[in-house]
Motif scaffolding. Structure first.
Motif, PDB file in Angstrom:
ATOM      1  N   UNK A  47      -7.504   7.900  -7.473  1.00  0.00           N
ATOM      2  CA  UNK A  47      -7.903   9.290  -7.761  1.00  0.00           C
ATOM      3  C   UNK A  47      -9.342   9.335  -8.289  1.00  0.00           C
ATOM      4  N   UNK A  48      -9.656   8.439  -9.200  1.00  0.00           N
ATOM      5  CA  UNK A  48     -11.007   8.401  -9.763  1.00  0.00           C
ATOM      6  C   UNK A  48     -12.016   8.008  -8.672  1.00  0.00           C
ATOM      7  N   UNK A  49     -11.664   6.980  -7.883  1.00  0.00           N
ATOM      8  CA  UNK A  49     -12.590   6.513  -6.832  1.00  0.00           C
ATOM      9  C   UNK A  49     -12.846   7.598  -5.799  1.00  0.00           C
ATOM     10  N   UNK A  50     -11.787   8.300  -5.407  1.00  0.00           N
ATOM     11  CA  UNK A  50     -11.926   9.348  -4.383  1.00  0.00           C
ATOM     12  C   UNK A  50     -12.809  10.492  -4.919  1.00  0.00           C
ATOM     13  N   UNK A  51     -12.624  10.838  -6.187  1.00  0.00           N
ATOM     14  CA  UNK A  51     -13.438  11.904  -6.790  1.00  0.00           C
ATOM     15  C   UNK A  51     -14.911  11.503  -6.791  1.00  0.00           C
ATOM     16  N   UNK A  52     -15.177  10.274  -7.225  1.00  0.00           N
ATOM     17  CA  UNK A  52     -16.573   9.823  -7.303  1.00  0.00           C
ATOM     18  C   UNK A  52     -17.185   9.677  -5.914  1.00  0.00           C
ATOM     19  N   UNK A  53     -16.382   9.201  -4.957  1.00  0.00           N
ATOM     20  CA  UNK A  53     -16.898   9.053  -3.586  1.00  0.00           C
ATOM     21  C   UNK A  53     -17.220  10.415  -2.984  1.00  0.00           C
ATOM     22  N   UNK A  54     -16.471  11.437  -3.358  1.00  0.00           N
ATOM     23  CA  UNK A  54     -16.669  12.770  -2.766  1.00  0.00           C
ATOM     24  C   UNK A  54     -17.772  13.545  -3.479  1.00  0.00           C
ATOM     25  N   UNK A  55     -17.719  13.558  -4.807  1.00  0.00           N
ATOM     26  CA  UNK A  55     -18.622  14.438  -5.546  1.00  0.00           C
ATOM     27  C   UNK A  55     -19.541  13.716  -6.531  1.00  0.00           C
ATOM     28  N   UNK A  56     -19.341  12.398  -6.710  1.00  0.00           N
ATOM     29  CA  UNK A  56     -20.310  11.587  -7.441  1.00  0.00           C
ATOM     30  C   UNK A  56     -20.335  11.738  -8.950  1.00  0.00           C
ATOM     31  N   UNK A  57     -19.425  12.524  -9.508  1.00  0.00           N
ATOM     32  CA  UNK A  57     -19.426  12.704 -10.961  1.00  0.00           C
ATOM     33  C   UNK A  57     -18.071  13.224 -11.424  1.00  0.00           C
ATOM     34  N   UNK A  58     -17.778  13.072 -12.707  1.00  0.00           N
ATOM     35  CA  UNK A  58     -16.585  13.687 -13.309  1.00  0.00           C
ATOM     36  C   UNK A  58     -17.007  14.272 -14.658  1.00  0.00           C
ATOM     37  N   UNK A  59     -16.925  15.583 -14.757  1.00  0.00           N
ATOM     38  CA  UNK A  59     -17.286  16.268 -16.003  1.00  0.00           C
ATOM     39  C   UNK A  59     -16.073  16.606 -16.853  1.00  0.00           C
ATOM     40  N   UNK A  60     -14.946  16.817 -16.185  1.00  0.00           N
ATOM     41  CA  UNK A  60     -13.758  17.306 -16.890  1.00  0.00           C
ATOM     42  C   UNK A  60     -12.513  16.613 -16.340  1.00  0.00           C
ATOM     43  N   UNK A  94      -9.854   5.425 -17.314  1.00  0.00           N
ATOM     44  CA  UNK A  94     -10.400   5.189 -15.971  1.00  0.00           C
ATOM     45  C   UNK A  94     -11.566   6.128 -15.663  1.00  0.00           C
ATOM     46  N   UNK A  95     -11.569   7.302 -16.291  1.00  0.00           N
ATOM     47  CA  UNK A  95     -12.644   8.286 -16.070  1.00  0.00           C
ATOM     48  C   UNK A  95     -13.788   8.119 -17.066  1.00  0.00           C
ATOM     49  N   UNK A  96     -13.621   7.258 -18.069  1.00  0.00           N
ATOM     50  CA  UNK A  96     -14.548   7.250 -19.205  1.00  0.00           C
ATOM     51  C   UNK A  96     -16.018   7.086 -18.796  1.00  0.00           C
ATOM     52  N   UNK A  97     -16.276   6.110 -17.966  1.00  0.00           N
ATOM     53  CA  UNK A  97     -17.681   5.830 -17.618  1.00  0.00           C
ATOM     54  C   UNK A  97     -18.346   7.078 -16.995  1.00  0.00           C
ATOM     55  N   UNK A  98     -17.634   7.691 -16.050  1.00  0.00           N
ATOM     56  CA  UNK A  98     -18.182   8.893 -15.396  1.00  0.00           C
ATOM     57  C   UNK A  98     -18.297  10.040 -16.403  1.00  0.00           C
TER      58      UNK A  98
END
Ligand SMILES: NC(=O)c1ccc[n+]([C@@H]2O[C@H](COP(=O)([O-])OP(=O)(O)OC[C@H]3O[C@@H](n4cnc5c(N)ncnc54)[C@H](OP(=O)(O)O)[C@@H]3O)[C@@H](O)[C@H]2O)c1
Length: 252
Positions: free
Chosen positions: A77-90, A129-133
């Motif tokens: 889930x984290x990898x797919x989010x980063x691959x699609x949109x390159x960031x996680x804010x929330x 798992x989301x911490x770095x982003x």
């Protein structure tokens, strides 16, 4: 014109358990405030439908199936989010498993373990798992606990314990991850969703609950989600480590 500090334009949000109920209301409201939203739950058809509804309404949504109790699916889930949109804010940790509405003596050890795994360990591990982003984005985690985690009722011991654990984890992470990542928790009262149907479909239980709710009724999912939008936004920049009750006054 003054910048709208409630706007989520430019932000990317993951919402677990977003195919229906409170999670869906949160995903819908985050998208309406401008966020790109990753709509997640176990079943692909459920998230496809919820994401399509957000897109039909003019929002941006990506549907990714993920069982929050499974490490490899959280990672994907984290990898797919980063691959699609390159960031996680929330990150909204909303998914939870059943209430196991029964006396403690009837709750099997395996049921207790599953409730803790999905409701407390899963959100903790997904946040890690989301911490770095999240750190890069100066983002925030919003956990969805329950009034049960603050004031446990009879017949919900395992569920209440899992929500108390989630509230405690919120306060630990808020301290460890400050000042880069804010971590807060929302504690809804009884809300009309599939999850809580065994409760709100029982007139005796509703009467008992409502008698202790100053607003004299149970909640609709759309009455919980506005607080998540606030906590995700820059308007909440000084809020961390706090449990916010949305309970019609039940915990007064
Ligand atoms: N309703 C209430 O009265 C109430 C009160 C206080 C707190 N809460 C909390 O609010 C949150 C949302 O509950 P709700 O009432 O909105 O429930 P709901 O309408 O039944 O929705 C639950 C969502 O979680 C998903 N889900 C279930 N198990 C999952 C898992 N292991 N991994 C990933 N997704 C999973 C479901 O989709 P899939 O089946 O596709 O996985 C669904 O999208 C929960 O944390 C709950 O404890 C609810």
């Amino acid at each position: 014109m003054t910048k709208n500090k409630f706007s989520l334009v430019g932000k990317v949000a993951i919402v677990t358990g977003a195919s229906r109920g409170i999670g869906r209301a949160i995903a819908t409201d985050l998208a309406a405030a401008g966020a790109r939203v990753v709509v997640s739950s176990r079943k692909q058809e459920g998230v496809d439908e919820a994401a399509a509804a957000i897109r039909a309404d003019g929002g941006e949504a990506l549907a990714v199936a993920c069982h929050v109790g499974k490490a490899e699916q959280r990672k994907a889930l984290v990898e797919r989010t980063l691959a699609t949109w390159g960031r996680i804010d929330v990150l909204v940790n909303n998914a939870a498993t059943n209430l196991a509405f029964s006396p403690a003596l009837q709750i099997e050890e395996s049921v207790f373990d599953k409730i803790m795994e999905v409701n407390a360990k899963g959100p903790f591990e997904l946040a890690k798992a989301c911490y770095e982003a999240l750190q890069q984005a100066k983002g925030s985690v919003i956990n969805i606990a329950s009034v049960e985690g603050v004031r446990p009722a009879r017949m919900m011991s395992a569920y209440a314990a899992s929500k108390a654990a989630l509230i405690s984890l919120t306060k630990s992470l808020a301290q460890e991850w400050s000042p880069d990542v804010r971590v807060n928790v929302i504690c809804p009262g009884l809300t009309r969703t599939k999850f809580a149907e065994p409760l709100w479909s029982n007139d005796d239980i509703v009467r008992e609950v409502v008698s202790r709710v100053p607003l004299q009724r149970i909640a609709e999912p759309e009455e919980i989600s506005g607080l998540a939008v606030f906590l995700a936004s820059d308007a909440a920049s000084y809020c961390t480590g706090t449990a916010f009750n949305v309970d019609g006054g039940y915990l007064i």
